[in-house]
Write a protein that holds these residues in place. Sequence first.
Motif, PDB file in Angstrom:
ATOM      1  N   LEU A 270      -3.152   2.872  -1.187  1.00  0.00           N
ATOM      2  CA  LEU A 270      -3.845   2.341  -2.439  1.00  0.00           C
ATOM      3  C   LEU A 270      -3.623   1.048  -2.511  1.00  0.00           C
ATOM      4  O   LEU A 270      -2.476   0.296  -2.767  1.00  0.00           O
ATOM      5  CB  LEU A 270      -3.347   3.042  -3.540  1.00  0.00           C
ATOM      6  N   PRO A 271      -4.917   0.053  -2.269  1.00  0.00           N
ATOM      7  CA  PRO A 271      -4.588  -1.526  -2.615  1.00  0.00           C
ATOM      8  C   PRO A 271      -4.288  -1.819  -3.920  1.00  0.00           C
ATOM      9  O   PRO A 271      -4.476  -0.965  -4.707  1.00  0.00           O
ATOM     10  CB  PRO A 271      -5.972  -1.928  -1.991  1.00  0.00           C
ATOM     11  N   GLU A 272      -3.543  -3.148  -3.863  1.00  0.00           N
ATOM     12  CA  GLU A 272      -3.184  -3.620  -5.180  1.00  0.00           C
ATOM     13  C   GLU A 272      -4.596  -3.904  -6.094  1.00  0.00           C
ATOM     14  O   GLU A 272      -5.507  -4.238  -5.456  1.00  0.00           O
ATOM     15  CB  GLU A 272      -2.297  -4.635  -4.998  1.00  0.00           C
ATOM     16  N   GLY A 273      -4.250  -3.677  -7.348  1.00  0.00           N
ATOM     17  CA  GLY A 273      -5.465  -4.226  -8.319  1.00  0.00           C
ATOM     18  C   GLY A 273      -6.726  -3.257  -8.349  1.00  0.00           C
ATOM     19  O   GLY A 273      -7.838  -3.520  -8.670  1.00  0.00           O
ATOM     20  N   THR A 274      -6.516  -2.169  -7.875  1.00  0.00           N
ATOM     21  CA  THR A 274      -7.660  -0.961  -7.920  1.00  0.00           C
ATOM     22  C   THR A 274      -7.838  -0.547  -9.188  1.00  0.00           C
ATOM     23  O   THR A 274      -6.756  -0.101  -9.995  1.00  0.00           O
ATOM     24  CB  THR A 274      -7.391   0.160  -6.884  1.00  0.00           C
ATOM     25  N   PRO A 275      -9.281  -0.563  -9.764  1.00  0.00           N
ATOM     26  CA  PRO A 275      -9.370   0.113 -11.018  1.00  0.00           C
ATOM     27  C   PRO A 275      -8.955   1.399 -11.010  1.00  0.00           C
ATOM     28  O   PRO A 275      -9.271   2.370 -10.142  1.00  0.00           O
ATOM     29  CB  PRO A 275     -10.825  -0.110 -11.223  1.00  0.00           C
ATOM     30  N   THR A 276      -8.404   1.906 -12.294  1.00  0.00           N
ATOM     31  CA  THR A 276      -7.843   3.451 -12.531  1.00  0.00           C
ATOM     32  C   THR A 276      -9.077   4.565 -12.054  1.00  0.00           C
ATOM     33  O   THR A 276      -8.746   5.428 -11.035  1.00  0.00           O
ATOM     34  CB  THR A 276      -7.196   3.813 -13.680  1.00  0.00           C
ATOM     35  N   PRO A 277     -10.213   4.379 -12.365  1.00  0.00           N
ATOM     36  CA  PRO A 277     -10.932   5.532 -11.964  1.00  0.00           C
ATOM     37  C   PRO A 277     -11.566   5.686 -10.503  1.00  0.00           C
ATOM     38  O   PRO A 277     -11.736   6.729 -10.061  1.00  0.00           O
ATOM     39  CB  PRO A 277     -12.451   5.187 -12.769  1.00  0.00           C
ATOM     40  N   LEU A 278     -11.322   4.492  -9.614  1.00  0.00           N
ATOM     41  CA  LEU A 278     -11.466   4.461  -8.455  1.00  0.00           C
ATOM     42  C   LEU A 278     -10.463   4.993  -7.643  1.00  0.00           C
ATOM     43  O   LEU A 278     -10.482   5.446  -6.311  1.00  0.00           O
ATOM     44  CB  LEU A 278     -11.981   2.959  -7.714  1.00  0.00           C
ATOM     45  N   VAL A 279      -9.107   5.302  -8.122  1.00  0.00           N
ATOM     46  CA  VAL A 279      -7.898   5.479  -7.472  1.00  0.00           C
ATOM     47  C   VAL A 279      -7.985   6.941  -6.810  1.00  0.00           C
ATOM     48  O   VAL A 279      -7.748   6.692  -5.484  1.00  0.00           O
ATOM     49  CB  VAL A 279      -6.817   5.667  -8.304  1.00  0.00           C
ATOM     50  N   PRO A 280      -8.361   7.922  -7.231  1.00  0.00           N
ATOM     51  CA  PRO A 280      -8.414   9.388  -6.132  1.00  0.00           C
ATOM     52  C   PRO A 280      -9.481   8.809  -4.955  1.00  0.00           C
ATOM     53  O   PRO A 280      -8.874   9.293  -3.727  1.00  0.00           O
ATOM     54  CB  PRO A 280      -9.108  10.231  -7.077  1.00  0.00           C
ATOM     55  N   ILE A 281     -10.766   8.300  -5.325  1.00  0.00           N
ATOM     56  CA  ILE A 281     -11.586   8.134  -4.090  1.00  0.00           C
ATOM     57  C   ILE A 281     -11.082   7.470  -3.174  1.00  0.00           C
ATOM     58  O   ILE A 281     -11.225   7.539  -1.809  1.00  0.00           O
ATOM     59  CB  ILE A 281     -13.223   7.708  -4.585  1.00  0.00           C
ATOM     60  N   LEU A 282     -10.202   6.131  -3.548  1.00  0.00           N
ATOM     61  CA  LEU A 282      -9.852   5.216  -2.773  1.00  0.00           C
ATOM     62  C   LEU A 282      -8.939   5.629  -1.704  1.00  0.00           C
ATOM     63  O   LEU A 282      -8.623   5.386  -0.628  1.00  0.00           O
ATOM     64  CB  LEU A 282      -9.496   4.084  -3.480  1.00  0.00           C
TER      65      LEU A 282
ATOM     66  N   LEU B 250       8.990   7.725   8.648  1.00  0.00           N
ATOM     67  CA  LEU B 250      10.397   8.062   8.383  1.00  0.00           C
ATOM     68  C   LEU B 250      11.389   7.046   7.712  1.00  0.00           C
ATOM     69  O   LEU B 250      12.239   7.399   7.339  1.00  0.00           O
ATOM     70  CB  LEU B 250      10.775   8.367  10.066  1.00  0.00           C
ATOM     71  N   ASN B 251      10.957   5.825   7.986  1.00  0.00           N
ATOM     72  CA  ASN B 251      12.091   4.702   7.529  1.00  0.00           C
ATOM     73  C   ASN B 251      11.680   4.411   6.263  1.00  0.00           C
ATOM     74  O   ASN B 251      12.628   4.216   5.274  1.00  0.00           O
ATOM     75  CB  ASN B 251      11.936   3.651   8.376  1.00  0.00           C
ATOM     76  N   GLN B 252      10.497   4.127   5.799  1.00  0.00           N
ATOM     77  CA  GLN B 252      10.234   3.845   4.451  1.00  0.00           C
ATOM     78  C   GLN B 252       8.925   4.538   3.850  1.00  0.00           C
ATOM     79  O   GLN B 252       7.833   4.159   3.844  1.00  0.00           O
ATOM     80  CB  GLN B 252       9.814   2.139   4.407  1.00  0.00           C
ATOM     81  N   PRO B 253       9.071   5.787   3.675  1.00  0.00           N
ATOM     82  CA  PRO B 253       8.000   6.650   3.218  1.00  0.00           C
ATOM     83  C   PRO B 253       7.105   5.995   1.829  1.00  0.00           C
ATOM     84  O   PRO B 253       5.819   6.196   1.978  1.00  0.00           O
ATOM     85  CB  PRO B 253       8.543   8.005   3.142  1.00  0.00           C
ATOM     86  N   THR B 254       8.020   5.756   1.050  1.00  0.00           N
ATOM     87  CA  THR B 254       7.325   5.152  -0.029  1.00  0.00           C
ATOM     88  C   THR B 254       6.245   4.104   0.141  1.00  0.00           C
ATOM     89  O   THR B 254       5.028   3.977  -0.341  1.00  0.00           O
ATOM     90  CB  THR B 254       8.272   4.678  -1.264  1.00  0.00           C
ATOM     91  N   ILE B 255       6.579   3.136   0.937  1.00  0.00           N
ATOM     92  CA  ILE B 255       5.972   1.981   1.245  1.00  0.00           C
ATOM     93  C   ILE B 255       4.667   2.534   1.993  1.00  0.00           C
ATOM     94  O   ILE B 255       3.462   1.945   1.712  1.00  0.00           O
ATOM     95  CB  ILE B 255       6.703   0.662   1.720  1.00  0.00           C
TER      96      ILE B 255
ATOM     97  N   LEU C 282       1.889  -2.096  13.094  1.00  0.00           N
ATOM     98  CA  LEU C 282       3.279  -2.040  13.179  1.00  0.00           C
ATOM     99  C   LEU C 282       3.856  -3.136  11.788  1.00  0.00           C
ATOM    100  O   LEU C 282       4.755  -2.502  11.400  1.00  0.00           O
ATOM    101  CB  LEU C 282       3.862  -2.637  14.557  1.00  0.00           C
ATOM    102  N   GLN C 283       3.078  -3.893  11.594  1.00  0.00           N
ATOM    103  CA  GLN C 283       3.671  -4.824  10.698  1.00  0.00           C
ATOM    104  C   GLN C 283       3.728  -4.065   9.184  1.00  0.00           C
ATOM    105  O   GLN C 283       4.561  -4.252   8.384  1.00  0.00           O
ATOM    106  CB  GLN C 283       2.779  -5.994  10.430  1.00  0.00           C
ATOM    107  N   GLU C 284       2.664  -3.192   8.863  1.00  0.00           N
ATOM    108  CA  GLU C 284       2.454  -2.481   7.563  1.00  0.00           C
ATOM    109  C   GLU C 284       3.712  -1.560   7.704  1.00  0.00           C
ATOM    110  O   GLU C 284       4.167  -1.276   6.462  1.00  0.00           O
ATOM    111  CB  GLU C 284       1.312  -1.894   7.597  1.00  0.00           C
ATOM    112  N   ASN C 285       4.120  -0.974   8.623  1.00  0.00           N
ATOM    113  CA  ASN C 285       5.183   0.059   8.740  1.00  0.00           C
ATOM    114  C   ASN C 285       6.541  -0.245   8.762  1.00  0.00           C
ATOM    115  O   ASN C 285       7.436   0.467   9.190  1.00  0.00           O
ATOM    116  CB  ASN C 285       4.576   1.175   9.325  1.00  0.00           C
ATOM    117  N   VAL C 286       6.813  -1.507   9.050  1.00  0.00           N
ATOM    118  CA  VAL C 286       8.136  -1.802   9.711  1.00  0.00           C
ATOM    119  C   VAL C 286       8.902  -2.739   8.541  1.00  0.00           C
ATOM    120  O   VAL C 286       8.065  -3.468   7.882  1.00  0.00           O
ATOM    121  CB  VAL C 286       8.112  -2.598  11.066  1.00  0.00           C
TER     122      VAL C 286
END
Lengths: 110, 227
Positions: B130-142, B119-124, B223-227
Motif C-alpha cells: 500500500l503506497p503512502e498517501g493513498t486515499p481511503t476509498p482506493l485502499v482495497p483495490i490498490l 521472514l525478517n520484516q513481515p510488517t514492512i 531486494l532493497q524493498e525487502n532488506v
Amino acid sequence: MHCCQPADLTPRLFRVRCGVTMGKAAVPLVKQMLLDLKLIEVPSWTINRLLFPKSTFHAICRGRDAYYKKYIDVKKGGIGGVAMFLMGYVVISYIWGYSHIKNDRWRKYH
Amino acid sequence: MNLSFFDQFLSPSLLGVPLIALAIMIPWLVLQTPTNRWLNNRLMTLQSWFVNRFTYQLLQPMNLGGHKWATILTALMLLLITINLLGLLPYTFTPTTQLSLNMAFAIPLWLTTVLIGMLNQPTIALGHLLPEGTPTPLVPILIIIETISLFIRPLALGVRLTANLTAGHLLMQLIATATFVLTTTLPSVALLTSLILLLLTVLEVAVAMIQAYVFVLLLSLYLQENV
C-alpha cells in the motif's frame, strides 16, 4: 627386492601402481604423462582422462590457463588474444550447427 | 522444407550435445580471475575496473543486509552481459533468447527477495503493498493491484529479457534477408537497408548491455524493498 604387482585392468580410478625398480616413486596411473605409460595401461588411462567429468574439467582448465598465459597475460596485450578466441568460438559454433545452417543456403527454390 | 525465421532460436546439437551448453560455458572461459600480482595485464585491469565500478554503483543505495548479495548480483550481471554480447557474433547461439533460462534466473531470485522480506520484516514487506498517501476509498483495490504487480515481477523480468533479445535477433535476420534479396534487383534500396542493418546492430549491442543491467538492477531494487 622389489614388489611387483601385475598391471591390473580392473576399472579402479586411482589405483597406485608399485614401481618396477627400486628408484621409481609410486605415481597414480591417472596423473602420469601419456609417453610414460606402458602400452597395456593406455586404454584405462584414456578412459579415466577423457570420459570422467572431473578429468575433462581439469583438462579444459589447463587448456584455458595455457592460452591465457600465452596470449592474454603478457606485458603489452592487445586485441589479438581475445579476437582469436572469439573467432575460434564463431568457427566452432558454425561447425556445431552446420547440419542446421546448411538448410539456409542461397538457392533458387526453397 | 519450410524455413522459418525462428529456426535460429533452436539450439542445434552435435553428437547429442546442444550448442546452448557451449554457449553457457563460454562466459566461464572468457572471464578470468585476476592474479595476486600488484599489476595485472591490461584485460584484467579493465575487467576489474568494470566489476568494481558496477558493484559500487549497484550496492550504493542498498542497506548493509543487501550487501551479502554483491557476489551473486555481479556474477549474474557478468554472465548476462557476456552471453548477450557473444550472441551477436555470427553463427553463435544466445541462451538468453530462451524463456526457460530467463525464468530460471528470475523466479528463484525474486522469490528469495520476497521470502527474505516476509521472514525478517513481515510488517514492512506487507506494508509495501500500500503506497503512502493513498486515499481511503482506493485502499482495497490498490492492495489487490499491488499484489498482482508483485506476482507479475518475475514474469516481467524473464519476458523482458527474452523478448528484447529475441526481437533484436529476429529483426536483424529479417533486414539482412531483405538486403540480401534486394542486392540483385534494387541495389540502391539494398544499400539503404544495409545502412539500417548497421544502425540496428549498434542498437543491438546497446540493448544487450542495457537489458543485462536492467535485469540485475530490478532485482537489486526488489531486494532493497525487502532488506
